[in-house]
Design an enzyme around this catalytic site. Sequence first.
Site, PDB file in Angstrom:
ATOM      1  N   SER A   6     -27.651 -11.928  14.295  1.00 39.86           N
ATOM      2  CA  SER A   6     -27.461 -12.091  15.737  1.00 39.86           C
ATOM      3  C   SER A   6     -28.229 -13.311  16.235  1.00 39.86           C
ATOM      4  O   SER A   6     -29.458 -13.379  16.094  1.00 39.86           O
ATOM      5  CB  SER A   6     -27.945 -10.844  16.476  1.00 39.86           C
ATOM      6  OG  SER A   6     -28.078 -11.138  17.851  1.00 39.86           O
ATOM      7  N   HIS A  31     -23.089 -12.978  14.812  1.00 41.62           N
ATOM      8  CA  HIS A  31     -22.976 -12.002  15.887  1.00 41.62           C
ATOM      9  C   HIS A  31     -23.436 -12.656  17.193  1.00 41.62           C
ATOM     10  O   HIS A  31     -24.562 -13.154  17.292  1.00 41.62           O
ATOM     11  CB  HIS A  31     -23.844 -10.782  15.565  1.00 41.62           C
ATOM     12  CG  HIS A  31     -23.703  -9.652  16.526  1.00 41.62           C
ATOM     13  ND1 HIS A  31     -22.639  -8.771  16.499  1.00 41.62           N
ATOM     14  CD2 HIS A  31     -24.494  -9.257  17.559  1.00 41.62           C
ATOM     15  CE1 HIS A  31     -22.793  -7.876  17.464  1.00 41.62           C
ATOM     16  NE2 HIS A  31     -23.900  -8.150  18.133  1.00 41.62           N
ATOM     17  N   ASP A  33     -24.079 -12.127  21.102  1.00 38.70           N
ATOM     18  CA  ASP A  33     -24.318 -11.110  22.128  1.00 38.70           C
ATOM     19  C   ASP A  33     -24.082 -11.679  23.513  1.00 38.70           C
ATOM     20  O   ASP A  33     -24.906 -12.426  24.034  1.00 38.70           O
ATOM     21  CB  ASP A  33     -25.756 -10.599  22.018  1.00 38.70           C
ATOM     22  CG  ASP A  33     -25.936  -9.663  20.839  1.00 38.70           C
ATOM     23  OD1 ASP A  33     -25.141  -8.717  20.719  1.00 38.70           O
ATOM     24  OD2 ASP A  33     -26.865  -9.882  20.040  1.00 38.70           O
ATOM     25  N   MET A  35     -24.073 -11.094  27.281  1.00 42.78           N
ATOM     26  CA  MET A  35     -24.626 -10.165  28.293  1.00 42.78           C
ATOM     27  C   MET A  35     -24.465 -10.781  29.676  1.00 42.78           C
ATOM     28  O   MET A  35     -24.690 -11.988  29.838  1.00 42.78           O
ATOM     29  CB  MET A  35     -26.108  -9.916  28.028  1.00 42.78           C
ATOM     30  CG  MET A  35     -26.404  -9.398  26.640  1.00 42.78           C
ATOM     31  SD  MET A  35     -28.151  -8.968  26.474  1.00 42.78           S
ATOM     32  CE  MET A  35     -28.262  -8.701  24.706  1.00 42.78           C
ATOM     33  N   HIS A  64     -19.775  -9.676  20.752  1.00 44.47           N
ATOM     34  CA  HIS A  64     -20.140  -8.361  21.292  1.00 44.47           C
ATOM     35  C   HIS A  64     -20.328  -8.514  22.794  1.00 44.47           C
ATOM     36  O   HIS A  64     -21.336  -9.047  23.249  1.00 44.47           O
ATOM     37  CB  HIS A  64     -21.430  -7.907  20.592  1.00 44.47           C
ATOM     38  CG  HIS A  64     -21.981  -6.619  21.094  1.00 44.47           C
ATOM     39  ND1 HIS A  64     -23.277  -6.220  20.823  1.00 44.47           N
ATOM     40  CD2 HIS A  64     -21.427  -5.630  21.849  1.00 44.47           C
ATOM     41  CE1 HIS A  64     -23.494  -5.035  21.389  1.00 44.47           C
ATOM     42  NE2 HIS A  64     -22.392  -4.664  22.036  1.00 44.47           N
ATOM     43  N   MET A 135     -24.066   1.411  18.594  1.00 44.89           N
ATOM     44  CA  MET A 135     -25.330   0.810  19.047  1.00 44.89           C
ATOM     45  C   MET A 135     -26.480   1.705  18.590  1.00 44.89           C
ATOM     46  O   MET A 135     -26.500   2.897  18.884  1.00 44.89           O
ATOM     47  CB  MET A 135     -25.363   0.673  20.570  1.00 44.89           C
ATOM     48  CG  MET A 135     -24.476  -0.432  21.140  1.00 44.89           C
ATOM     49  SD  MET A 135     -24.762  -2.070  20.433  1.00 44.89           S
ATOM     50  CE  MET A 135     -26.496  -2.361  20.855  1.00 44.89           C
ATOM     51  N   GLY A 140     -29.240  -4.794  25.342  1.00 45.18           N
ATOM     52  CA  GLY A 140     -29.881  -5.645  26.340  1.00 45.18           C
ATOM     53  C   GLY A 140     -30.901  -6.597  25.740  1.00 45.18           C
ATOM     54  O   GLY A 140     -31.046  -7.721  26.209  1.00 45.18           O
ATOM     55  N   PHE A 141     -31.589  -6.133  24.714  1.00 47.01           N
ATOM     56  CA  PHE A 141     -32.674  -6.939  24.163  1.00 47.01           C
ATOM     57  C   PHE A 141     -32.756  -6.805  22.647  1.00 47.01           C
ATOM     58  O   PHE A 141     -32.399  -5.763  22.106  1.00 47.01           O
ATOM     59  CB  PHE A 141     -34.016  -6.506  24.777  1.00 47.01           C
ATOM     60  CG  PHE A 141     -34.016  -6.611  26.272  1.00 47.01           C
ATOM     61  CD1 PHE A 141     -34.324  -7.817  26.896  1.00 47.01           C
ATOM     62  CD2 PHE A 141     -33.652  -5.523  27.055  1.00 47.01           C
ATOM     63  CE1 PHE A 141     -34.285  -7.921  28.282  1.00 47.01           C
ATOM     64  CE2 PHE A 141     -33.604  -5.621  28.447  1.00 47.01           C
ATOM     65  CZ  PHE A 141     -33.917  -6.829  29.062  1.00 47.01           C
ATOM     66  N   GLY A 142     -33.243  -7.859  22.001  1.00 46.12           N
ATOM     67  CA  GLY A 142     -33.503  -7.796  20.572  1.00 46.12           C
ATOM     68  C   GLY A 142     -34.871  -7.176  20.329  1.00 46.12           C
ATOM     69  O   GLY A 142     -35.646  -6.961  21.260  1.00 46.12           O
ATOM     70  N   GLY A 143     -35.137  -6.853  19.081  1.00 43.44           N
ATOM     71  CA  GLY A 143     -36.473  -6.417  18.695  1.00 43.44           C
ATOM     72  C   GLY A 143     -36.853  -4.991  19.064  1.00 43.44           C
ATOM     73  O   GLY A 143     -38.028  -4.648  19.086  1.00 43.44           O
ATOM     74  N   ASP A 173     -25.915  -2.002  15.145  1.00 44.41           N
ATOM     75  CA  ASP A 173     -26.545  -3.104  15.877  1.00 44.41           C
ATOM     76  C   ASP A 173     -27.786  -2.603  16.603  1.00 44.41           C
ATOM     77  O   ASP A 173     -27.685  -1.757  17.499  1.00 44.41           O
ATOM     78  CB  ASP A 173     -25.508  -3.649  16.882  1.00 44.41           C
ATOM     79  CG  ASP A 173     -25.995  -4.867  17.642  1.00 44.41           C
ATOM     80  OD1 ASP A 173     -27.090  -5.377  17.358  1.00 44.41           O
ATOM     81  OD2 ASP A 173     -25.247  -5.310  18.547  1.00 44.41           O
ATOM     82  N   GLY A 174     -28.935  -3.151  16.202  1.00 40.47           N
ATOM     83  CA  GLY A 174     -30.186  -2.831  16.889  1.00 40.47           C
ATOM     84  C   GLY A 174     -31.212  -2.201  15.960  1.00 40.47           C
ATOM     85  O   GLY A 174     -30.950  -1.151  15.370  1.00 40.47           O
ATOM     86  N   GLY A 195     -30.930  -9.195  14.177  1.00 42.72           N
ATOM     87  CA  GLY A 195     -31.427 -10.359  14.901  1.00 42.72           C
ATOM     88  C   GLY A 195     -32.836 -10.706  14.469  1.00 42.72           C
ATOM     89  O   GLY A 195     -33.057 -11.618  13.667  1.00 42.72           O
ATOM     90  N   SER A 196     -33.813  -9.944  14.965  1.00 42.30           N
ATOM     91  CA  SER A 196     -35.212 -10.272  14.696  1.00 42.30           C
ATOM     92  C   SER A 196     -35.553 -10.167  13.207  1.00 42.30           C
ATOM     93  O   SER A 196     -36.367 -10.937  12.705  1.00 42.30           O
ATOM     94  CB  SER A 196     -36.138  -9.380  15.532  1.00 42.30           C
ATOM     95  OG  SER A 196     -35.763  -8.031  15.403  1.00 42.30           O
TER      96      SER A 196
HETATM   97  C1  DX5 Z   1     -28.944  -5.756  21.518  1.00 45.30           C
HETATM   98  C2  DX5 Z   1     -27.978  -6.691  20.851  1.00 45.30           C
HETATM   99  C3  DX5 Z   1     -28.278  -6.921  19.420  1.00 45.30           C
HETATM  100  C4  DX5 Z   1     -29.599  -7.601  19.152  1.00 45.30           C
HETATM  101  C5  DX5 Z   1     -30.201  -6.923  17.956  1.00 45.30           C
HETATM  102  O1  DX5 Z   1     -28.492  -5.498  22.798  1.00 45.30           O
HETATM  103  O2  DX5 Z   1     -26.660  -6.185  20.928  1.00 45.30           O
HETATM  104  O3  DX5 Z   1     -27.233  -7.596  18.749  1.00 45.30           O
HETATM  105  O4  DX5 Z   1     -29.489  -8.970  18.877  1.00 45.30           O
HETATM  106  O5  DX5 Z   1     -31.478  -7.377  17.769  1.00 45.30           O
HETATM  107  P1  DX5 Z   1     -32.473  -6.742  16.703  1.00 45.30           P
HETATM  108  O6  DX5 Z   1     -31.790  -6.852  15.373  1.00 45.30           O
HETATM  109  O7  DX5 Z   1     -33.677  -7.608  16.820  1.00 45.30           O
HETATM  110  O8  DX5 Z   1     -32.720  -5.325  17.097  1.00 45.30           O
HETATM  111 ZN    ZN Z   2     -24.982  -7.066  19.585  1.00 43.97          ZN
END
Ligand code: DX5
Ligand code: ZN
Length: 216
Positions: A6, A31, A33, A35, A64, A135, A140-143, A173-174, A195-196
């Site tokens: 991501s 991927h 994202d 938003m 996404h 999900m 909304g957020f990574g990490g 995802d997540g 992502g992270s």
């Molecule tokens: C969250 C996103 C994810 C996000 C995942 O809302 O849809 O795609 O990038 O991040 P990680 O892998 O860091 O949880």
């Molecule tokens: Zn995503």
Amino acid sequence: MYIAPSILSADITQLGRDVEKIERAGADWVHIDVMDGHFVPNLTFGANVVKALRGQTKLTLDCHLMVANPEDYVDTYQQAGADIMTVHAEATPHIHSLVQRIKQAGMKAGVAINPGTPVSFIEPILSDVDLVLVMTVNPGFGGQKFIEQTLDKMAALNTYRQENDYHYLIEVDGGINDDTAKQCLDQGVNAFVAGSYIYGAKEVERPIAMLRHLEK
Ligand code: DX5
Ligand code: ZN
């Protein structure tokens, strides 16, 4: 398995370079994202970024959409060069017709469900979708931390797929890392967004190889 880093966790000032990195490291999808600050409390990329990346990479663009009124964007994402358009079942009262429109536009149609949404909510469209995105955090957020209760939903989707001879991919995802990915893989998951875990590593090669190794 499909590995989908991501770019939410990439260096935004170096997006092209960071996508090239994962491509060289053997990722399958990018991927993206999207938003809108309404469906989720954060604002990220739009179709212009998808279009720019289309000119940069051969990887599958896995879009996404965490947006309100996703039905307004089918043509936009098709024209931008999206390969997969995944929309949230919670974001539209017209998920059935939206899935048909995404496919008619020549894209793969994905449906995403938030951690609080049961699989039964999307059961009527499971015969039509190419991908189901479970999900594993609240979007909304990574990490964020992986929510374990979502494992049962993956298992249910896998059983349902086998029983009905359907062919949708199951994506998560997540909070995905080598440990949580293994748990998901055991439930029949095919595609892994991270992502992270990937972009937070010193070299993206290592986490990608770790994920790849899980299926061996
Ligand atoms: C969250 C996103 C994810 C996000 C995942 O809302 O849809 O795609 O990038 O991040 P990680 O892998 O860091 O949880
Ligand atoms: Zn995503």
